[in-house]
Motif scaffolding. Sequence first.
Motif, PDB file in Angstrom:
ATOM      1  N   PRO A 148      28.451  50.121  30.909  1.00  0.00           N
ATOM      2  CA  PRO A 148      27.650  49.890  32.117  1.00  0.00           C
ATOM      3  C   PRO A 148      27.916  50.950  33.185  1.00  0.00           C
ATOM      4  O   PRO A 148      29.050  51.398  33.356  1.00  0.00           O
ATOM      5  N   TYR A 149      26.866  51.315  33.870  1.00  0.00           N
ATOM      6  CA  TYR A 149      26.996  52.266  34.982  1.00  0.00           C
ATOM      7  C   TYR A 149      25.809  52.069  35.918  1.00  0.00           C
ATOM      8  O   TYR A 149      24.839  51.374  35.576  1.00  0.00           O
ATOM      9  N   VAL A 150      25.894  52.654  37.086  1.00  0.00           N
ATOM     10  CA  VAL A 150      24.788  52.589  38.044  1.00  0.00           C
ATOM     11  C   VAL A 150      23.912  53.816  37.847  1.00  0.00           C
ATOM     12  O   VAL A 150      24.374  54.956  37.989  1.00  0.00           O
ATOM     13  N   ASP A 151      22.673  53.594  37.509  1.00  0.00           N
ATOM     14  CA  ASP A 151      21.751  54.674  37.157  1.00  0.00           C
ATOM     15  C   ASP A 151      21.370  55.499  38.379  1.00  0.00           C
ATOM     16  O   ASP A 151      21.013  54.950  39.433  1.00  0.00           O
ATOM     17  N   ALA A 152      21.442  56.815  38.242  1.00  0.00           N
ATOM     18  CA  ALA A 152      21.096  57.709  39.341  1.00  0.00           C
ATOM     19  C   ALA A 152      19.614  57.654  39.661  1.00  0.00           C
ATOM     20  O   ALA A 152      19.202  57.890  40.801  1.00  0.00           O
ATOM     21  N   MET A 153      18.810  57.329  38.651  1.00  0.00           N
ATOM     22  CA  MET A 153      17.359  57.327  38.829  1.00  0.00           C
ATOM     23  C   MET A 153      16.886  56.091  39.588  1.00  0.00           C
ATOM     24  O   MET A 153      16.127  56.187  40.553  1.00  0.00           O
ATOM     25  N   SER A 154      17.358  54.900  39.167  1.00  0.00           N
ATOM     26  CA  SER A 154      16.867  53.648  39.725  1.00  0.00           C
ATOM     27  C   SER A 154      17.841  52.992  40.698  1.00  0.00           C
ATOM     28  O   SER A 154      17.435  52.136  41.489  1.00  0.00           O
ATOM     29  N   GLY A 155      19.120  53.367  40.632  1.00  0.00           N
ATOM     30  CA  GLY A 155      20.129  52.695  41.442  1.00  0.00           C
ATOM     31  C   GLY A 155      20.517  51.338  40.899  1.00  0.00           C
ATOM     32  O   GLY A 155      21.254  50.587  41.552  1.00  0.00           O
ATOM     33  N   GLU A 156      20.038  51.018  39.691  1.00  0.00           N
ATOM     34  CA  GLU A 156      20.323  49.736  39.076  1.00  0.00           C
ATOM     35  C   GLU A 156      21.544  49.836  38.158  1.00  0.00           C
ATOM     36  O   GLU A 156      21.789  50.888  37.536  1.00  0.00           O
ATOM     37  N   ALA A 157      22.312  48.722  38.063  1.00  0.00           N
ATOM     38  CA  ALA A 157      23.356  48.632  37.046  1.00  0.00           C
ATOM     39  C   ALA A 157      22.668  48.618  35.684  1.00  0.00           C
ATOM     40  O   ALA A 157      21.740  47.839  35.446  1.00  0.00           O
ATOM     41  N   THR A 158      23.120  49.503  34.791  1.00  0.00           N
ATOM     42  CA  THR A 158      22.336  49.811  33.590  1.00  0.00           C
ATOM     43  C   THR A 158      23.240  50.053  32.389  1.00  0.00           C
ATOM     44  O   THR A 158      24.392  50.451  32.537  1.00  0.00           O
ATOM     45  N   ILE A 159      22.708  49.792  31.203  1.00  0.00           N
ATOM     46  CA  ILE A 159      23.239  50.389  29.980  1.00  0.00           C
ATOM     47  C   ILE A 159      22.100  51.199  29.362  1.00  0.00           C
ATOM     48  O   ILE A 159      20.924  50.881  29.576  1.00  0.00           O
ATOM     49  N   THR A 160      22.452  52.230  28.635  1.00  0.00           N
ATOM     50  CA  THR A 160      21.435  53.117  28.062  1.00  0.00           C
ATOM     51  C   THR A 160      21.602  53.192  26.556  1.00  0.00           C
ATOM     52  O   THR A 160      22.713  53.336  26.044  1.00  0.00           O
ATOM     53  N   LEU A 161      20.473  53.091  25.865  1.00  0.00           N
ATOM     54  CA  LEU A 161      20.415  53.304  24.421  1.00  0.00           C
ATOM     55  C   LEU A 161      19.858  54.710  24.202  1.00  0.00           C
ATOM     56  O   LEU A 161      18.799  55.045  24.745  1.00  0.00           O
ATOM     57  N   SER A 162      20.546  55.522  23.447  1.00  0.00           N
ATOM     58  CA  SER A 162      20.083  56.902  23.274  1.00  0.00           C
ATOM     59  C   SER A 162      20.247  57.364  21.827  1.00  0.00           C
ATOM     60  O   SER A 162      21.094  56.854  21.093  1.00  0.00           O
ATOM     61  N   LYS A 163      19.420  58.327  21.461  1.00  0.00           N
ATOM     62  CA  LYS A 163      19.474  58.902  20.104  1.00  0.00           C
ATOM     63  C   LYS A 163      19.088  60.368  20.153  1.00  0.00           C
ATOM     64  O   LYS A 163      18.119  60.743  20.835  1.00  0.00           O
ATOM     65  N   LYS A 164      19.827  61.177  19.417  1.00  0.00           N
ATOM     66  CA  LYS A 164      19.502  62.604  19.394  1.00  0.00           C
ATOM     67  C   LYS A 164      18.268  62.848  18.540  1.00  0.00           C
ATOM     68  O   LYS A 164      18.018  62.141  17.549  1.00  0.00           O
ATOM     69  N   VAL A 165      17.489  63.830  18.936  1.00  0.00           N
ATOM     70  CA  VAL A 165      16.294  64.238  18.200  1.00  0.00           C
ATOM     71  C   VAL A 165      16.620  65.552  17.496  1.00  0.00           C
ATOM     72  O   VAL A 165      17.016  66.531  18.140  1.00  0.00           O
ATOM     73  N   LEU A 166      16.433  65.564  16.167  1.00  0.00           N
ATOM     74  CA  LEU A 166      16.814  66.721  15.360  1.00  0.00           C
ATOM     75  C   LEU A 166      15.587  67.429  14.804  1.00  0.00           C
ATOM     76  O   LEU A 166      14.548  66.817  14.547  1.00  0.00           O
ATOM     77  N   SER A 167      15.741  68.721  14.607  1.00  0.00           N
ATOM     78  CA  SER A 167      14.680  69.517  13.971  1.00  0.00           C
ATOM     79  C   SER A 167      14.766  69.352  12.459  1.00  0.00           C
ATOM     80  O   SER A 167      15.656  68.664  11.944  1.00  0.00           O
ATOM     81  N   SER A 168      13.865  70.005  11.763  1.00  0.00           N
ATOM     82  CA  SER A 168      13.870  69.939  10.296  1.00  0.00           C
ATOM     83  C   SER A 168      15.113  70.583   9.701  1.00  0.00           C
ATOM     84  O   SER A 168      15.485  70.316   8.555  1.00  0.00           O
ATOM     85  N   THR A 169      15.791  71.419  10.483  1.00  0.00           N
ATOM     86  CA  THR A 169      17.035  72.064  10.021  1.00  0.00           C
ATOM     87  C   THR A 169      18.266  71.413  10.655  1.00  0.00           C
ATOM     88  O   THR A 169      19.348  71.997  10.682  1.00  0.00           O
ATOM     89  N   ASN A 170      18.068  70.207  11.178  1.00  0.00           N
ATOM     90  CA  ASN A 170      19.154  69.420  11.778  1.00  0.00           C
ATOM     91  C   ASN A 170      19.756  70.051  13.033  1.00  0.00           C
ATOM     92  O   ASN A 170      20.915  69.805  13.363  1.00  0.00           O
ATOM     93  N   GLU A 171      18.955  70.848  13.717  1.00  0.00           N
ATOM     94  CA  GLU A 171      19.396  71.353  15.013  1.00  0.00           C
ATOM     95  C   GLU A 171      18.992  70.363  16.104  1.00  0.00           C
ATOM     96  O   GLU A 171      17.933  69.741  16.034  1.00  0.00           O
ATOM     97  N   VAL A 172      19.852  70.212  17.103  1.00  0.00           N
ATOM     98  CA  VAL A 172      19.592  69.262  18.185  1.00  0.00           C
ATOM     99  C   VAL A 172      18.497  69.803  19.099  1.00  0.00           C
ATOM    100  O   VAL A 172      18.598  70.918  19.617  1.00  0.00           O
ATOM    101  N   LEU A 173      17.449  69.004  19.260  1.00  0.00           N
ATOM    102  CA  LEU A 173      16.358  69.364  20.165  1.00  0.00           C
ATOM    103  C   LEU A 173      16.518  68.682  21.525  1.00  0.00           C
ATOM    104  O   LEU A 173      15.938  69.130  22.515  1.00  0.00           O
ATOM    105  N   GLY A 174      17.289  67.622  21.545  1.00  0.00           N
ATOM    106  CA  GLY A 174      17.495  66.880  22.794  1.00  0.00           C
ATOM    107  C   GLY A 174      17.888  65.441  22.473  1.00  0.00           C
ATOM    108  O   GLY A 174      18.176  65.087  21.326  1.00  0.00           O
ATOM    109  N   VAL A 175      17.879  64.627  23.500  1.00  0.00           N
ATOM    110  CA  VAL A 175      18.253  63.211  23.350  1.00  0.00           C
ATOM    111  C   VAL A 175      17.200  62.349  24.027  1.00  0.00           C
ATOM    112  O   VAL A 175      16.816  62.591  25.176  1.00  0.00           O
ATOM    113  N   LEU A 176      16.762  61.307  23.301  1.00  0.00           N
ATOM    114  CA  LEU A 176      15.799  60.342  23.824  1.00  0.00           C
ATOM    115  C   LEU A 176      16.557  59.080  24.229  1.00  0.00           C
ATOM    116  O   LEU A 176      17.437  58.619  23.488  1.00  0.00           O
TER     117      LEU A 176
END
Length: 359
Positions: A148-176
């Motif tokens: 848990p943390y306080v989100d900088a965007m909303s100011g709300e107490a939050t948990i975040t679910l995230s997953k990395k997005v990979l290219s066809s060669t398994n290179e990291v393109l970013g995180v969703l």
Amino acid sequence: MKKLTLGTQIRLIFSVVVIGILLCSTTFNIVDIIFDTIEVASNTSVNEAQIAANELKASLVERTSLIEGLAIQFSGGLERGSITNEALQGYLSTQTNSRTNINEMYFGNTNNELISSSGWSPDASYDVISRDWYVGAINTSGIYITAPYVDAMSGEATITLSKKVLSSTNEVLGVLAIDVYLDEIRDSLIGVSNSSEGYVFMIMDDGTVVAHPFEEYMPKLNSNMNLVEINDSYSAMLTLADGAVIKIENGHGDDYYSSVRSIEDTPFKVVANYPASEVRVNIFEEVWTCIILLTVGFLVVWLVIVIVIKKFIAPLEDVVKALDEIKNGNLNVQTAHIQMPNKEITNLVNSLQVVSSTM
């Protein structure tokens, strides 16, 4: 030493026997009531923890399924460069607006850019690639869930679910990522407990409080509460097996029967507290009911004994009195008033009449 009459002896003997039987029966009933009431409290705590865990699991699965599907869907376009930041922001906004259970979605890329569904843009001090939701997802093959943390965007107490997005060669393109506001989790947990003083809350495996009905225990900016800080008795909760129940004291000094249930495939647990005060009240009410029944039972039995003695023993006492009068020289005894409820007493009275008339 003066001897007691037969009626008095029968009353005393039967009273002692009946009181002993009723006391033993009442004692066993009270013991059963105590154990049964505690068992009901324990089962209620276990069931409420299970219900809450199932509801939260279903809610998280829906979000993780969405983020996994979108990560696959975006990967090709992001790799080819056919999905611009503007198009991605529009698509995330559409997903958020079409789903009532999604608060905020965003994508952080390797260029330290953040594209959010709300269009929020962080200031220059906001380092995307050093955020916990980003770093955690990069180092995790599946879904990463933040503390848990306080989100900088909303100011709300939050948990975040995230997953990395990979290219066809398994290179990291970013995180969703998807934000889950803790106030919403707390509201859903408040409705689980059927007890007016009971409550359900959510913790992490290490005891960090995620969502709690008491505002003072909710996550704050740069400050998360741990169960052990609330009360030392909660320390046993951290190693308690799912479905087990222990008695704890909360931070307000109230006793509870508590059970814990892990939320599968997450770092979270649900704790259900059933108030021991309600257990004591229920036991007290049941004990008073037993005492009232004991008293009524004794009075009924006593009344039956009195009726039986009056009907069957009193005539014998009248015969004894008549014989005493004959012994003292009064041969003209009267027997008409003596009741004769059965054959034996009838024969006895008739014999008394014969004795009186022949002497």
